[in-house]
Scaffold this active site. Structure first.
Site, short mmCIF file in Angstrom:
data_model
loop_
_atom_site.label_atom_id
_atom_site.label_comp_id
_atom_site.label_asym_id
_atom_site.label_seq_id
_atom_site.Cartn_x
_atom_site.Cartn_y
_atom_site.Cartn_z
N ASP A 180 9.39 2.67 -0.73
CA ASP A 180 8.45 3.35 0.15
C ASP A 180 8.78 2.98 1.59
O ASP A 180 8.55 1.86 2.02
CB ASP A 180 7.03 2.93 -0.23
CG ASP A 180 5.96 3.63 0.61
OD1 ASP A 180 6.30 4.25 1.63
OD2 ASP A 180 4.78 3.53 0.24
N LYS A 233 5.33 9.05 8.99
CA LYS A 233 5.14 8.49 10.32
C LYS A 233 6.21 8.95 11.32
O LYS A 233 6.09 10.03 11.89
CB LYS A 233 5.02 6.98 10.24
CG LYS A 233 3.82 6.54 9.39
CD LYS A 233 3.58 5.06 9.42
CE LYS A 233 2.44 4.65 8.50
NZ LYS A 233 1.11 5.08 8.92
N TYR A 249 0.85 -1.19 0.00
CA TYR A 249 0.00 0.00 0.00
C TYR A 249 0.88 1.23 0.00
O TYR A 249 1.82 1.34 0.79
CB TYR A 249 -0.90 -0.01 1.24
CG TYR A 249 -1.77 1.21 1.38
CD1 TYR A 249 -2.83 1.44 0.49
CD2 TYR A 249 -1.56 2.13 2.40
CE1 TYR A 249 -3.65 2.55 0.62
CE2 TYR A 249 -2.37 3.24 2.54
CZ TYR A 249 -3.41 3.45 1.66
OH TYR A 249 -4.21 4.55 1.80
#
Length: 444
Positions: free
Chosen positions: A242, A274, A147
């Protein structure tokens, strides 16, 4: 005899939220749809603990889906943010904290330059635009189960063959948005080779999670990321890793420090989020100097954002990274090892088939048959027993441990997870394993 509602205030808030917000939540997994029951509305958090609006405390094994590496409300992060807020919350101008944070990220990773944005979705979207602008090509390769945010071209499902183009993976995404995306099985070298053999001169980039964490934790097989870097180089495509989830979380240098730094490969572009925001909305993408030079205002590829490099978010991220020492990662690793082993022991004793997998400090539990081997791709992850996980989740919640409300998410710890927090988890595991055993084999 009736059982008292364990979360009446959360239930009331959820009812109100559903009247004004789709599904009652602002990110789908929070709705508890995958496990059932009432989502807990959290009032406050401190260290390793969450406190909900009904006054119940839980050991937090989500850590805001990764960012809270130091635990909640860390005093030094709070002090730095408080001082930054007192100076103003947003200027729309360059600031010193964004320079300092950029220097910190460049120092920890193999990239030359970095650009800040406000979310992981923005980071991957911008990295792909830059890759297309740099190469003059259009095709993007990604892996099923990885994702990369809700970018239209990446919310795609695999086509009918290994090297066929994708179809939209959700309503609202037009076919034209996914018509230039190839979706391949993760950890499958043959599929990658077939895709590049057929479309290599059209592929702008291949994007992958450095270690998959959005189908549960599925690490790349040894040498897989290096293979991806090599095949991209051979075909003139860019390799995009990613690390929105793994960056500065899997290790001090992200998953690249575990993988690329050891094997000797370097990505062309990376995305972050994050942990680098310290709990605030902040993300980034970066890479080779020559590639980043194509980005406006130096080059023709446009990208902008009003709140990009926000002084509060960059201050929180900078303080978090400066406090994220080797000792912090050692503590999280040690606490995680204890919980992983105890989880395996409890589930084994209860006769529940399972596999525990990790990528650095991140880990998760798949309720799959270990005889089938490790979970290496989305197809294998999809075989997890979701009914068993739902029962396990609620039994842990009742015993004051807050797990991800989905079988396909990573578990996270922080440096604030002390002996009391870890013991609370250990004490909850035997009964939760029994609950999973009773539910095993139910609806999937």
């Amino acid at each position: 005899m009736t059982t008292a509602d364990p979360a009446p205030t959360s239930g009331a808030l959820f009812a109100r939220a559903r009247a004004v917000t789709p599904g009652g939540v602002n990110s789908p997994v929070r709705a508890f749809n995958a496990v059932g029951g009432t989502p807990r509305f959290i009032r406050s958090a401190s260290g390793a603990w969450l406190t909900d609006v009904d006054g119940v405390d839980y050991v937090d094994l989500i850590c805001s889906w990764g960012p809270m590496l130091l635990g909640h409300a860390h005093p030094e992060v709070l002090a730095a943010v408080t001082a930054a807020v007192a100076r103003g919350t947003s200027y729309g101008t360059p600031t010193e904290p964004e320079v300092l944070l950029a220097e910190e990220i460049v120092d920890r990773t193999p990239i030359d330059k970095v650009r800040f944005v406000s979310s992981g979705t923005e980071a991957t979207m911008s990295a792909i635009r830059l890759a297309r602008g740099f190469t003059g090509r259009d095709v993007v390769v990604k892996f099923a189960g990885c994702y990369h945010g809700h970018v239209d071209s990446l919310l795609a499902s695999a086509g009918s063959g290994l090297a066929t183009f994708a179809v939209p993976g959700t309503p609202g995404v037009p076919e034209s948005s996914t018509a230039l995306t190839l979706v391949l099985p993760y950890n499958d070298r043959a599929a990658v080779e077939a895709a590049f053999a057929e479309h290599g001169d059209r592929i702008a980039c291949l994007i992958t999670e450095a270690a998959a964490g959005n189908m549960g934790v599925v690490p790349p097989e040894p040498g897989f990321n290096g293979f991806l870097a090599d095949i991209c180089t051979r075909h003139g495509a860019l390799f995009v890793t990613d690390e929105v989830m793994t960056g500065f979380r899997a290790s001090r240098t992200g998953y690249w420090g575990i993988d690329g730094a050891v094997e000797g490969w370097t990505p062309d572009l990376m995305t972050f989020g994050k942990v680098m925001g310290g709990g605030f909305p902040a993300a980034a993408f970066g890479g080779r100097a020559d590639v980043m030079a194509h980005l406006a205002p130096e080059g023709p590829v446009y990208q902008a954002g009003t709140l990009s490099g926000n002084p509060i978010a960059t201050t929180a991220g900078l303080t978090t990274l400066r406090l994220a020492t080797d000792e912090v990662y050692a503590h999280i690793t040690s606490a995680g090892d204890v919980i992983k082993q105890a989880t395996t022991d409890a589930l084994t004793a209860a006769g529940v088939p399972h596999v525990v997998q990790a990528a650095g400090t991140m880990f998760s539990v798949f309720f799959t048959d270990p005889a089938d081997g490790p979970v290496r791709d989305f197809a294998a992850a999809s075989r997890t027993d979701s009914a068993a996980y739902a029962a396990f989740f609620h039994a842990m919640l009742e015993r004051h441990v807050y797990l991800p409300p989905s079988a396909y998410e990573a578990w996270f710890l922080s440096s604030a997870h002390d002996d009391r927090a870890v013991q609370t988890v250990l004490d909850a595991l035997p009964d939760a394993a029994s609950a999973a055993a009773a539910a095993a084999g139910g609806a999937r």
